[in-house]
Design a protein around this motif. Sequence first.
Motif, PDB file in Angstrom:
ATOM      1  N   ASP A  15       4.824-115.091  25.495  1.00  0.00           N
ATOM      2  CA  ASP A  15       5.204-113.967  25.618  1.00  0.00           C
ATOM      3  C   ASP A  15       5.128-113.475  26.948  1.00  0.00           C
ATOM      4  OD1 ASP A  15       5.839-113.539  22.970  1.00  0.00           O
ATOM      5  OD2 ASP A  15       3.897-112.760  22.376  1.00  0.00           O
ATOM      6  N   VAL A  16       4.112-114.225  27.782  1.00  0.00           N
ATOM      7  CA  VAL A  16       3.787-113.800  29.056  1.00  0.00           C
ATOM      8  C   VAL A  16       3.178-114.959  29.908  1.00  0.00           C
ATOM      9  CG1 VAL A  16       1.455-113.193  28.552  1.00  0.00           C
ATOM     10  CG2 VAL A  16       2.532-111.993  30.607  1.00  0.00           C
ATOM     11  N   ARG A  17       3.505-115.052  30.935  1.00  0.00           N
ATOM     12  CA  ARG A  17       3.017-116.283  32.110  1.00  0.00           C
ATOM     13  C   ARG A  17       2.583-115.510  33.380  1.00  0.00           C
ATOM     14  NH1 ARG A  17       5.069-121.693  33.708  1.00  0.00           N
ATOM     15  NH2 ARG A  17       4.529-122.040  36.100  1.00  0.00           N
ATOM     16  N   VAL A  18       1.369-115.940  33.736  1.00  0.00           N
ATOM     17  CA  VAL A  18       0.652-115.349  34.763  1.00  0.00           C
ATOM     18  C   VAL A  18       0.386-116.272  36.015  1.00  0.00           C
ATOM     19  CG1 VAL A  18      -1.492-113.937  35.539  1.00  0.00           C
ATOM     20  CG2 VAL A  18      -0.659-113.621  33.337  1.00  0.00           C
ATOM     21  N   GLU A  19       0.979-116.149  37.014  1.00  0.00           N
ATOM     22  CA  GLU A  19       0.984-117.144  38.102  1.00  0.00           C
ATOM     23  C   GLU A  19      -0.675-117.180  38.765  1.00  0.00           C
ATOM     24  OE1 GLU A  19       3.161-119.667  38.630  1.00  0.00           O
ATOM     25  OE2 GLU A  19       4.586-118.635  37.466  1.00  0.00           O
ATOM     26  N   ALA A  20      -1.475-117.456  38.016  1.00  0.00           N
ATOM     27  CA  ALA A  20      -2.858-117.318  38.426  1.00  0.00           C
ATOM     28  C   ALA A  20      -3.747-118.434  37.723  1.00  0.00           C
ATOM     29  CB  ALA A  20      -3.399-115.915  38.669  1.00  0.00           C
ATOM     30  N   PRO A  21      -3.684-119.581  37.512  1.00  0.00           N
ATOM     31  CA  PRO A  21      -4.370-120.401  37.010  1.00  0.00           C
ATOM     32  C   PRO A  21      -6.150-120.088  36.573  1.00  0.00           C
ATOM     33  CG  PRO A  21      -3.882-121.543  38.908  1.00  0.00           C
ATOM     34  CD  PRO A  21      -3.269-120.223  39.103  1.00  0.00           C
ATOM     35  N   GLN A  22      -6.629-119.391  37.534  1.00  0.00           N
ATOM     36  CA  GLN A  22      -7.933-119.129  37.574  1.00  0.00           C
ATOM     37  C   GLN A  22      -8.305-118.073  36.524  1.00  0.00           C
ATOM     38  OE1 GLN A  22      -5.957-118.623  40.116  1.00  0.00           O
ATOM     39  NE2 GLN A  22      -6.182-116.492  40.730  1.00  0.00           N
ATOM     40  N   ALA A  23      -7.125-117.318  36.058  1.00  0.00           N
ATOM     41  CA  ALA A  23      -7.100-116.118  35.345  1.00  0.00           C
ATOM     42  C   ALA A  23      -7.327-116.273  33.694  1.00  0.00           C
ATOM     43  CB  ALA A  23      -6.066-115.185  35.692  1.00  0.00           C
ATOM     44  N   LEU A  24      -7.526-117.637  33.292  1.00  0.00           N
ATOM     45  CA  LEU A  24      -7.527-117.632  31.892  1.00  0.00           C
ATOM     46  C   LEU A  24      -8.384-116.845  31.142  1.00  0.00           C
ATOM     47  CD1 LEU A  24      -6.522-119.241  29.450  1.00  0.00           C
ATOM     48  CD2 LEU A  24      -8.165-120.904  29.877  1.00  0.00           C
ATOM     49  N   ALA A  25      -9.523-116.798  31.526  1.00  0.00           N
ATOM     50  CA  ALA A  25     -10.605-116.024  30.818  1.00  0.00           C
ATOM     51  C   ALA A  25     -10.134-114.342  30.774  1.00  0.00           C
ATOM     52  CB  ALA A  25     -11.948-116.002  31.557  1.00  0.00           C
ATOM     53  N   ALA A  26      -9.587-113.806  32.113  1.00  0.00           N
ATOM     54  CA  ALA A  26      -9.134-112.558  32.252  1.00  0.00           C
ATOM     55  C   ALA A  26      -8.023-112.073  31.070  1.00  0.00           C
ATOM     56  CB  ALA A  26      -8.819-112.124  33.486  1.00  0.00           C
ATOM     57  N   VAL A  27      -7.422-112.989  31.137  1.00  0.00           N
ATOM     58  CA  VAL A  27      -6.167-112.779  30.079  1.00  0.00           C
ATOM     59  C   VAL A  27      -6.520-112.849  28.446  1.00  0.00           C
ATOM     60  CG1 VAL A  27      -3.998-114.129  29.163  1.00  0.00           C
ATOM     61  CG2 VAL A  27      -4.550-113.804  31.758  1.00  0.00           C
ATOM     62  N   GLN A  28      -7.273-113.884  28.219  1.00  0.00           N
ATOM     63  CA  GLN A  28      -7.831-113.993  26.957  1.00  0.00           C
ATOM     64  C   GLN A  28      -8.783-112.768  26.638  1.00  0.00           C
ATOM     65  OE1 GLN A  28     -10.066-117.601  27.560  1.00  0.00           O
ATOM     66  NE2 GLN A  28      -8.689-118.880  26.446  1.00  0.00           N
ATOM     67  N   ASP A  29      -9.165-112.110  27.389  1.00  0.00           N
ATOM     68  CA  ASP A  29     -10.108-110.889  27.278  1.00  0.00           C
ATOM     69  C   ASP A  29      -9.196-109.690  26.794  1.00  0.00           C
ATOM     70  OD1 ASP A  29     -12.361-112.406  27.405  1.00  0.00           O
ATOM     71  OD2 ASP A  29     -12.776-111.661  29.642  1.00  0.00           O
ATOM     72  N   ASP A  30      -7.764-109.702  27.222  1.00  0.00           N
ATOM     73  CA  ASP A  30      -6.914-108.530  26.829  1.00  0.00           C
ATOM     74  C   ASP A  30      -6.942-108.427  25.197  1.00  0.00           C
ATOM     75  OD1 ASP A  30      -4.757-106.520  28.310  1.00  0.00           O
ATOM     76  OD2 ASP A  30      -3.909-107.424  26.248  1.00  0.00           O
ATOM     77  N   ALA A  31      -6.959-107.225  24.967  1.00  0.00           N
ATOM     78  CA  ALA A  31      -6.979-106.847  23.292  1.00  0.00           C
ATOM     79  C   ALA A  31      -5.811-107.308  22.705  1.00  0.00           C
ATOM     80  CB  ALA A  31      -7.343-105.256  23.311  1.00  0.00           C
ATOM     81  N   ASP A  32      -4.808-107.212  23.317  1.00  0.00           N
ATOM     82  CA  ASP A  32      -3.250-107.656  22.639  1.00  0.00           C
ATOM     83  C   ASP A  32      -2.967-109.157  22.836  1.00  0.00           C
ATOM     84  OD1 ASP A  32      -2.827-104.956  21.726  1.00  0.00           O
ATOM     85  OD2 ASP A  32      -1.708-104.485  23.623  1.00  0.00           O
ATOM     86  N   VAL A  33      -3.804-109.969  23.332  1.00  0.00           N
ATOM     87  CA  VAL A  33      -3.703-111.421  23.605  1.00  0.00           C
ATOM     88  C   VAL A  33      -3.936-112.064  22.243  1.00  0.00           C
ATOM     89  CG1 VAL A  33      -4.251-113.513  24.843  1.00  0.00           C
ATOM     90  CG2 VAL A  33      -3.398-111.275  26.022  1.00  0.00           C
ATOM     91  N   ALA A  34      -3.157-112.741  21.492  1.00  0.00           N
ATOM     92  CA  ALA A  34      -3.499-113.553  20.444  1.00  0.00           C
ATOM     93  C   ALA A  34      -3.983-115.010  20.703  1.00  0.00           C
ATOM     94  CB  ALA A  34      -2.332-113.554  19.346  1.00  0.00           C
ATOM     95  N   ALA A  35      -3.393-115.510  21.772  1.00  0.00           N
ATOM     96  CA  ALA A  35      -3.607-116.906  22.118  1.00  0.00           C
ATOM     97  C   ALA A  35      -3.280-117.180  23.543  1.00  0.00           C
ATOM     98  CB  ALA A  35      -2.992-117.941  21.389  1.00  0.00           C
ATOM     99  N   ALA A  36      -3.990-118.029  24.497  1.00  0.00           N
ATOM    100  CA  ALA A  36      -3.811-118.153  25.669  1.00  0.00           C
ATOM    101  C   ALA A  36      -4.261-119.736  26.311  1.00  0.00           C
ATOM    102  CB  ALA A  36      -4.438-117.039  26.775  1.00  0.00           C
ATOM    103  N   THR A  37      -3.534-120.192  27.226  1.00  0.00           N
ATOM    104  CA  THR A  37      -3.809-121.609  27.659  1.00  0.00           C
ATOM    105  C   THR A  37      -3.178-121.663  28.867  1.00  0.00           C
ATOM    106  OG1 THR A  37      -3.977-124.030  27.223  1.00  0.00           O
ATOM    107  CG2 THR A  37      -2.097-122.692  26.788  1.00  0.00           C
ATOM    108  N   THR A  38      -3.355-122.771  29.369  1.00  0.00           N
ATOM    109  CA  THR A  38      -2.730-123.262  30.917  1.00  0.00           C
ATOM    110  C   THR A  38      -1.542-123.995  30.874  1.00  0.00           C
ATOM    111  OG1 THR A  38      -4.217-124.856  31.227  1.00  0.00           O
ATOM    112  CG2 THR A  38      -4.997-122.924  31.997  1.00  0.00           C
ATOM    113  N   VAL A  39      -0.736-123.992  31.818  1.00  0.00           N
ATOM    114  CA  VAL A  39       0.366-124.828  31.806  1.00  0.00           C
ATOM    115  C   VAL A  39       0.713-125.479  33.268  1.00  0.00           C
ATOM    116  CG1 VAL A  39       2.129-123.043  32.532  1.00  0.00           C
ATOM    117  CG2 VAL A  39       2.876-125.291  31.543  1.00  0.00           C
ATOM    118  N   ALA A  40       0.806-126.802  33.421  1.00  0.00           N
ATOM    119  CA  ALA A  40       1.049-127.200  34.812  1.00  0.00           C
ATOM    120  C   ALA A  40       2.083-128.289  34.734  1.00  0.00           C
ATOM    121  CB  ALA A  40      -0.056-128.077  35.183  1.00  0.00           C
ATOM    122  N   GLY A  41       2.674-128.155  35.874  1.00  0.00           N
ATOM    123  CA  GLY A  41       4.098-129.042  36.117  1.00  0.00           C
ATOM    124  C   GLY A  41       3.724-130.076  37.168  1.00  0.00           C
TER     125      GLY A  41
END
Length: 736
Positions: free
Chosen positions: A440-466
């Motif tokens: 649903d959303v992509r954040v161009e900040a790989p170090q921000a995984l914890a901040a994204v996971q802490d959002d109340a509306d986020v059900a799941a989060a992980t990282t992606v790399a090319g």
Amino acid sequence: MRTAFFRLARADLLARPGQTALTAVAIFAAATALVVTLALRAGLDDPFADAMAETRGAHMAVYGELSDADVARLAALPGVVASDVRSRRNDQARLGGTTVEVGLETLPATNAPVDRPHVTEGRRPAAPGELLVERSFARETGLHVGDRFALGTVVGLAVTTEQATYPRWDPGLVWAPAVDAPGRRVGVRLQDPEATDAFAAAARRALPGTRLAFTDWHGVRDTITDQTRTNAIVIGINTLLALFAVGFTVATVISGRVLAQRREIGMLKAVGFTPRGVVALLVGEYLAIGLVAALLGLIAGAAIAPLLLEPMANVLATPTPSALRPLPLLLALVLVLAAVALFTAIPALRAGRVNTVDALALGRAGGSGHASRAARLAAALRLPTVARLGVKDAFTSRSRATLTIAALTFMVVTLVAALSVEATFHRVIDDPALRAKPWDVRVEAPQALAAVQDDADVAAATTVAGLQVTGPRGELEARVLGDGFQAFSYAVPDGRMFAKPGEAIAGRGLYDALGLDVGDRLTVQVSGRPVTLTLVGRHVEPDNDGEVLIFPAASLPEPVEAAAVIANFTPGSDQAAAARRIEGATGAQAELPEEEVRGERADIRPILFGSSLLLVAVGLVNLLATLLLVTRERARDFAIFKAVGLTPRGVLGVVNAGGAALGAIAIVVGIPLGLLIFRGVMTGMNPSEGTDVIGTPGPFALALCVPFVLAVTALASFVPGRTAARTSTATVLRAE
């Protein structure tokens, strides 16, 4: 003899000014549509090549803290034919409540040999504090000419091939008259554009110990082409249908009018004209009309084309092509005049071979004395008398009716194709996995995984790399997902999604290129170390021609640096609000795939609707011409009907019924044909996605074609119907 030809042609044209004007209008409409179509087609052949030529794009760009001597060494490397250097630095700017990274570069001269931005709106900066902004970056961040932000005032927008469109490639590009920065960018054009790897190797040897970064034009091209492939296919389908519709319109109008002149042809033969002379006279007559109408159509088409060319350029990330290119205009004129000559000569030759007595006897009735199959069907269905008469009249000339139905069918096919495009976009919006973006959303900040996971509306989060991996036949593009990848399921029509480390999915292009099947094992090299993967599924992949490999990051012997954080929201959450919160918490831009697709749909809608409207106008003129000819040919029949009691309203009903009959057949044929054509062309032109992403319009959407086409036929029937209803019975019968 020439004088006699001229006088006869002039007398024939002036004797029926209404028919002459209608023929001219039909040719005018066809020429207008053809100019717009050819202008669009010219921009579809190779949009990236056009952009490279317009901007003198670099084949390779080198970035680093380079001295003048370093720049000179790079420019002197073997194979370099042109180079340009500019200062560059990356800045942070606050735009739309979000902090974005901006690549600020020195504006090159207008005659720079490499990478000169092509201004599409506004002007070039001329003073300190003025900025030229790359167009896709401006569109994504909401910048317009005249806006001010931290770095200065936007005075113009431009396209470039320095990098692909933002945000797929970042940072966003901005040019200023002077930039003070230690970093420099050297763009080079090579004698052999394919020798980029050799140049990169030579650059590293020439500057040992210097940290260099490279941008290869192949990567820019592949990204832009992948992004725009579907849109280019959609536009191509529409323009192809337009070409067919234009041809059928000219064929119907010209052939129908020539066939209606049987009596005149008989009289010409009676006074000594040979069949060849009849053909020459009629071809010259209609070419005169065609030349005037086509020239006016070229002017109108050149005026209308920019309305569609500008949004097409936005969709394809290219400079806006000119609608005044001599070649498309000349080609349009030649095609229209050739069509006029062809579709005049064929029926004229057929009519000229008819026995003179028979031609005079046929007169305006021209046609078979037997009821057509359509008329017999109308009688079998026990339709009202008015409807039976209308159906009979519409099919008086079978060839003309067939051509008219064909033209109307292409109009219906175009409408169905437009509805199919809408359905496809809806499907992709509802399921981002069909764009290989199952988040649903992509954040161009790989170090921000914890901040994204802490959002109340986020059900799941992980990282992606090319990353680039080495396969059996060279480099392959790969993506790796971090822990928790199970919450991000790609669209996998064949096989299944990977479930554990060591398993992988791939696009159709990779399977085809390597000759693999689902279930096979593939060994790739990652940083020089082999990794063996089991291919468990084929996923839908629009990028890189489907030659993409995806697997869990845990499959690798060593961790890789993540490129971004991806997340899914809880159902029913406000995604836009959640994205804004994430941007505030991370200080990085949050990309919503749904908004990206909505933007593409908004870009392509003007092109679809504009070209569809042109085809509707062409179909309207076509049907109007057909019904006017029918009315003229059946003038005696209408007079007899009125003499025995048919009211003017009844005459109008007869004409309306004939038009409705033609439109109804076009609907019955056009709807399934449109679905088949759209699916077939999308599959053939886009094999990496094929039918996996195609949406089918619902029954209600397809049903909208029925009232629309019937409304067009009713509008086209109005003028000939009123003409027939108002014709004096006594005058017509006395003339007979």
